[in-house]
Design an enzyme around this catalytic site. Structure first.
Site, PDB file in Angstrom:
ATOM      1  N   GLU A 103       0.825  -1.213   0.000  1.00 41.79           N
ATOM      2  CA  GLU A 103       0.000   0.000   0.000  1.00 41.79           C
ATOM      3  C   GLU A 103       0.854   1.256   0.000  1.00 41.79           C
ATOM      4  OE1 GLU A 103      -4.417  -0.703   1.906  1.00 41.79           O
ATOM      5  OE2 GLU A 103      -3.012   0.433   3.093  1.00 41.79           O
TER       6      GLU A 103
ATOM      7  N   HIS B  17       8.051 -26.880  -1.120  1.00 37.29           N
ATOM      8  CA  HIS B  17       7.432 -27.992  -1.849  1.00 37.29           C
ATOM      9  C   HIS B  17       6.362 -27.499  -2.807  1.00 37.29           C
ATOM     10  CE1 HIS B  17       9.384 -31.077   0.759  1.00 37.29           C
ATOM     11  NE2 HIS B  17       9.517 -29.980   1.500  1.00 37.29           N
TER      12      HIS B  17
ATOM     13  N   LYS C   3     -14.238   0.318  -3.848  1.00 41.53           N
ATOM     14  CA  LYS C   3     -15.291   0.707  -2.898  1.00 41.53           C
ATOM     15  C   LYS C   3     -16.384   1.487  -3.617  1.00 41.53           C
ATOM     16  CE  LYS C   3     -12.283   1.132   1.121  1.00 41.53           C
ATOM     17  NZ  LYS C   3     -11.679   2.052   2.069  1.00 41.53           N
TER      18      LYS C   3
END
Ligand code: PA5
Length: 546
Positions: free
Chosen positions: A398, A419, A534
């Site tokens: 951010e 793995h 948003k």
């Protein structure tokens, strides 16, 4: 007050803060022992030396008649005063063992000497494949250091975290400790209700320090960080059978994920405990002056803590945002703030020779800008540190990912991910570098047993502790990735994952992040990009004004 300046007293530590302790003396008088009055030498970790319940012989150096309290000093005792026994009436009912006090004093001196040159973490650049002339960045770093410390750069309204380990609100800190104790003693579960910077730091600390073993009391659960109906409904169902408290955390007070979850939690609590009972089970961390959550918390009379206006969510772990849930989990927040205060001290000079946070920032910037690296893997070696990786990703993602710039912050947990991602990291396109957090001491010891039949062929490990096995896995991996794989690898050595070292590490990363983002020429403290989804979501949901 009968006492006068110069009196020698014996008192017991009854309350501890990162830089000072409160001592209680006979007759109920209290005295403040500041870190600077403990010894003439520099003391790094005050709370590793001073503990609640310890008894100290001190000299009165200042008197506050109005508040009936004193400032006291250990370092101003002369040798003769240190050794002189006090008349018994000064000592209280229990005889004080002065020999123990003398032993402590000599330990302090030893500890200080050992610790002066020790950092809370060690940054090892010995596994870099790329040769970097770090010193050539000194001038630029000096400029940015000034911007951070004088508040002249982009986003300078959000620099409250820089001096926070010294400037934190002491009254609130004491309340956090008392309320956290109450929650620990009266509830089975604490639900931390927040998202992003309003929950990741607490979760990172709680999991890294407590571990992921069987749920400890109080259990800590997280809501408000998702809109997933199944997760939310399952959690609410589970809580129906529990006696729980909630810490709702939101600076804006309007974050959808958090507000929706909180509405559900509040409803459930009011059904379980009634309005008054629910009021006592809800703790709200909000902006000091603004926001819907603040209005609600004031109206309902919830216990309240503040996320200061000049500290953004992802830089807030050392404020009430992180400290309250961390304290409820039983973690020593005094040590955590103390570790952060030591980091603040250690990273307060711009010199790249001394400042490991800036060295880290310079190396990652160089690899990004000059070597064309596009991603950084934060490598940890414990499932309990996965959330530390999540906190770190938010911090750097951010702060730096804007204006079409920034390293992609990714995280992996070894040996688990050796793995899965191991193949790519060893042999894939070399667009990344690694930053490995290596914790030297584990919380637990477990030894591999010997098996007479040895059908699994593991007797070569018999008698070895798991931490020894993991250490070899770490050494083998670093060599594989750097010598064979030619990956640049920065190693951050942390002595142990406790409050002190994590507080130090949090601050290290925040300081490095501010430097790194400014080196990239972006504002470290805004996040305009997160608003786009948003707006779309609110429009689609029919929120008024969208
Ligand atoms: O770092 C940030 O600013 C964000 O992650 C916020 O903390 C997050 O969006 C939550 O915001 P708020 O505390 O306003 O609910």
């Amino acid at each position: 007050m009968n006492e006068k300046i110069g009196d020698i007293l014996v008192g017991t530590v009854v309350r501890l803060y990162p830089r000072y302790a409160i001592l209680l003396f006979d007759g109920g008088k209290t005295g403040l022992l500041h870190i600077s009055e403990l010894s003439n030498n520099y003391i790094r970790n005050f709370t590793a030396l001073v503990q609640v319940g310890n008894i100290y012989k001190v000299k009165v150096i200042d008197i506050d008649e109005e508040n009936d309290s004193m400032r006291v000093s250990v370092k101003q005792l002369t040798d003769a005063e240190r050794h002189r026994n006090l008349p018994k009436e000064h000592i209280g009912e229990d005889e004080v063992d002065f020999s123990a006090l003398q032993t402590h004093l000599s330990e302090w001196i030893n500890d200080e000497n050992q610790e002066v040159n020790m950092e809370g973490i060690k940054l090892d650049l010995g596994h870099l494949v790329t040769k970097i002339d770090i010193a050539s960045y000194q001038e630029k770093v000096n400029e940015i250091h000034k911007m951070i410390h004088e508040g002249t750069g982009l986003g300078s309204d959000f620099l409250g975290w820089v001096d926070w380990p010294e400037n934190y609100d002491q009254e609130e800190f004491a309340r956090i400790q008392e309320d956290a104790k109450y929650v620990r003693e009266h509830f089975d579960v604490l639900v931390v209700c927040g998202i992003g910077g309003s929950y990741l730091g607490a979760r990172a600390a709680i999991e890294a320090i407590r571990g992921l073993g069987p749920a400890k009391k109080p259990e800590i659960l997280y809501l408000g960080q998702t809109l997933d109906p199944d997760y939310i409904a399952d959690t609410i169902d589970y809580l129906k059978t529990k006696h729980f408290a909630v810490n709702v955390i939101s600076k804006s007070g309007t974050t959808t994920e958090t507000s929706v979850a909180f509405r559900l939690l509040k409803d459930l609590l009011e059904k379980q405990l009634g309005k008054e009972g629910a009021r006592k089970a809800i703790y709200a961390t909000t902006d000091k002056e603004n926001g819907a959550l603040l209005t609600l918390a004031k109206k309902e009379g919830y216990a309240r803590y503040v996320l200061p206006a000049n500290i953004g969510g992802r830089f807030s772990v050392l404020t009430a945002v992180g400290l309250f849930p961390i304290a409820v989990a039983g973690i020593d927040i005094v040590s955590m703030l103390n570790g952060a205060a030591d980091a603040r001290h250690d990273f307060s000079e711009p010199s790249l020779e001394k400042n490991a946070a800036y060295r880290y920032a310079v190396v990652r910037h160089h690899l990004y800008e000059k070597e064309g690296k596009t991603a950084e893997f934060l490598v940890t070696y414990a499932p309990s540190q996965v959330q530390l990786g999540e906190w770190w990703k938010q911090l750097f993602g951010e702060s730096e990912g804007k204006d079409g710039k920034g390293l992609l912050p990714a995280s992996v947990t070894f040996t688990t991910d050796l793995h899965s991602m191991g193949q790519f990291i060893q042999d894939g396109k070399k667009t990344f570098f690694e930053t490995t957090i290596r914790v030297n001491k584990s919380r637990r010891l477990l030894t591999v047993g010997k098996d007479e039949e040895n059908l699994d062929g593991l007797n070569f490990l018999a008698g070895k502790d798991l931490s020894e096995i993991q250490q070899k896995a770490f050494e083998g991996t670093v060599e594989a990735h750097t010598v064979t794989g030619r990956n640049d690898n920065l190693i951050l050595e942390v002595e142990e994952m406790d409050g002190y070292h994590l507080g130090y590490l949090f601050y290290f990363f925040m300081k490095a992040c501010a430097m790194s983002a400014y080196l990239n020429g972006v504002n470290p403290f805004n996040q305009p990009g997160v608003e786009v989804y948003k707006k779309n979501m609110f429009h689609l949901l029919g929120k008024p004004g969208y």
